[in-house]
Scaffold this active site. Structure first.
Site, PDB file in Angstrom:
ATOM      1  N   TYR A 137       0.840  -1.204   0.000  1.00 26.27           N
ATOM      2  CA  TYR A 137       0.000   0.000   0.000  1.00 26.27           C
ATOM      3  C   TYR A 137       0.869   1.246   0.000  1.00 26.27           C
ATOM      4  O   TYR A 137       0.624   2.207  -0.752  1.00 26.27           O
ATOM      5  CB  TYR A 137      -0.905  -0.029   1.236  1.00 26.27           C
ATOM      6  CG  TYR A 137      -1.791   1.173   1.407  1.00 26.27           C
ATOM      7  CD1 TYR A 137      -2.954   1.315   0.648  1.00 26.27           C
ATOM      8  CD2 TYR A 137      -1.488   2.162   2.336  1.00 26.27           C
ATOM      9  CE1 TYR A 137      -3.782   2.416   0.812  1.00 26.27           C
ATOM     10  CE2 TYR A 137      -2.310   3.263   2.511  1.00 26.27           C
ATOM     11  CZ  TYR A 137      -3.450   3.387   1.747  1.00 26.27           C
ATOM     12  OH  TYR A 137      -4.267   4.482   1.910  1.00 26.27           O
ATOM     13  N   ASN A 166      -3.939   9.688  10.688  1.00 28.38           N
ATOM     14  CA  ASN A 166      -5.024   8.706  10.814  1.00 28.38           C
ATOM     15  C   ASN A 166      -6.382   9.414  10.871  1.00 28.38           C
ATOM     16  O   ASN A 166      -6.623  10.237  11.755  1.00 28.38           O
ATOM     17  CB  ASN A 166      -4.831   7.887  12.092  1.00 28.38           C
ATOM     18  CG  ASN A 166      -3.582   7.041  12.037  1.00 28.38           C
ATOM     19  OD1 ASN A 166      -3.602   5.901  11.618  1.00 28.38           O
ATOM     20  ND2 ASN A 166      -2.458   7.619  12.453  1.00 28.38           N
ATOM     21  N   VAL A 167      -7.257   9.065   9.927  1.00 31.19           N
ATOM     22  CA  VAL A 167      -8.562   9.719   9.817  1.00 31.19           C
ATOM     23  C   VAL A 167      -9.630   8.856  10.482  1.00 31.19           C
ATOM     24  O   VAL A 167      -9.582   7.628  10.414  1.00 31.19           O
ATOM     25  CB  VAL A 167      -8.953   9.918   8.332  1.00 31.19           C
ATOM     26  CG1 VAL A 167     -10.137  10.857   8.215  1.00 31.19           C
ATOM     27  CG2 VAL A 167      -7.778  10.408   7.508  1.00 31.19           C
TER      28      VAL A 167
END
EC number: 1.1.1.271
Length: 315
Positions: A137, A166-167
């Site tokens: 990724y 980080n969402v």
């Protein structure tokens, strides 16, 4: 009139962008089009071309990606690399083909080198291998930066990328197997409270993370599309002082969901990268007036959304 196409527009960040451009960030000279994986297979170049022919975008926010949590990545690095490479190459090629003015792609802090100094900044993307747990990724996302620079050098394009920390928030992937840490924790805590069982947390709880609320990220995305003119990436993150441990995040979730049972840490499970602290200095110079939602308030709003949408969100 601008026509802004958002790929991955039905997910966590896309849903947040839709909400803000229909309310607080609305502009009459902008038409926003949100598409999800059911609308177009972006791995297929002909389907992607038909999408661009139909929408005729002047601007693109490219969010679409195959994503997953730590354990999903560990098991499928090749799949993550190939699918994301195909999607990204197609979207940027069609942006160029259809004379899109600006494309803003979404990267991730996991693209940064595993062995590095902190805080990380935008100049460090390619200075060493990413963490081994999600190299597929990470490298696919890094290649967007390579493509952006290529389109700038050969064709004068202003295609760029942003790198959120980080969402989390409403419309996240709350699936217990494939979700990221916060949505998975919220789901686990909900089930533990409902079933009167212990809350099991994978890992030691010691790793540190910066978390950004999806509504804050959405407002920043809109500003980047309208105002940011550089090809170089831009980190979209809360400050270094807002970094929290996973244990702190667990406490915030437990408080928001009003869970009163035992919390157990399974230290036989991998922690992943200990920290990946990112600098938001460049962001604050660009948008010095921007205000982030306090972490506990954002967790409370995310928990409330999950509880209200449990039947669909849990899948």
């Amino acid at each position: 009139m601008k026509t802004i196409l958002v790929t991955g527009g039905t997910g966590l960040v896309g849903s947040a962008i839709r909400q803000v451009v229909e309310t607080t960030e609305k502009k009459d000279d902008e038409q926003w089009v949100f598409i999800g994986s059911k609308d177009c297979d972006l791995e297929n170049v002909e389907e992607t071309r038909k999408l661009f022919e139909s929408v005729k975008p002047t601007h693109v926010i490219h969010l679409a990606a195959m994503v997953g949590g730590l354990f999903h990545n560990l098991a499928h690095n090749l799949k993550f690399f190939r699918k994301n490479m195909a999607i990204n190459d197609n979207v940027l090629a069609l942006c160029h083909e259809f004379d899109v003015v600006k494309c803003v792609s979404c990267l991730s802090t996991c693209i940064f080198p595993d062995k590095t100094t902190y805080p990380i900044d935008e100049t460090m993307v390619h200075l060493g291998p990413p963490h081994d747990s999600n190299f597929g990724y990470s490298y696919a996302k890094r290649m967007i930066d390579v493509l952006n620079k290529g389109y700038a050098q050969e064709h004068g394009r202003k295609y760029t990328s942003v790198i959120p920390c980080n969402v989390f928030g409403p419309h996240d992937n709350y699936n217990l197997q494939a979700g990221h840490v916060l949505p998975a924790l919220i789901h686990k805590a909900f089930v533990a409270k409902r079933d009167n069982t212990s809350l099991e947390v994978f890992g030691s709880g010691k790793p540190l993370r910066q978390f950004i609320y999806s509504m804050d990220l959405a407002r920043l995305f809109v500003r980047v599309v309208r105002e940011y003119e550089d090809v170089e990436p831009l980190i979209l993150s809360v400050g270094e002082s807002d970094e929290v441990s996973i244990r702190d995040a667990v406490s915030a979730v437990v408080k928001a969901i009003e869970f009163t049972g035992n919390v157990e840490y399974d230290t036989s499970k991998a922690d992943g990268q200990f920290k990946k602290t990112a600098s938001n200095e460049k962001l604050l110079k660009l948008f010095p007036d921007f205000k982030f939602t306090p972490f506990e308030q954002a967790i409370q709003e995310s928990v409330q959304w999950f509880v209200e949408n449990y039947e669909t969100a849990r899948k």
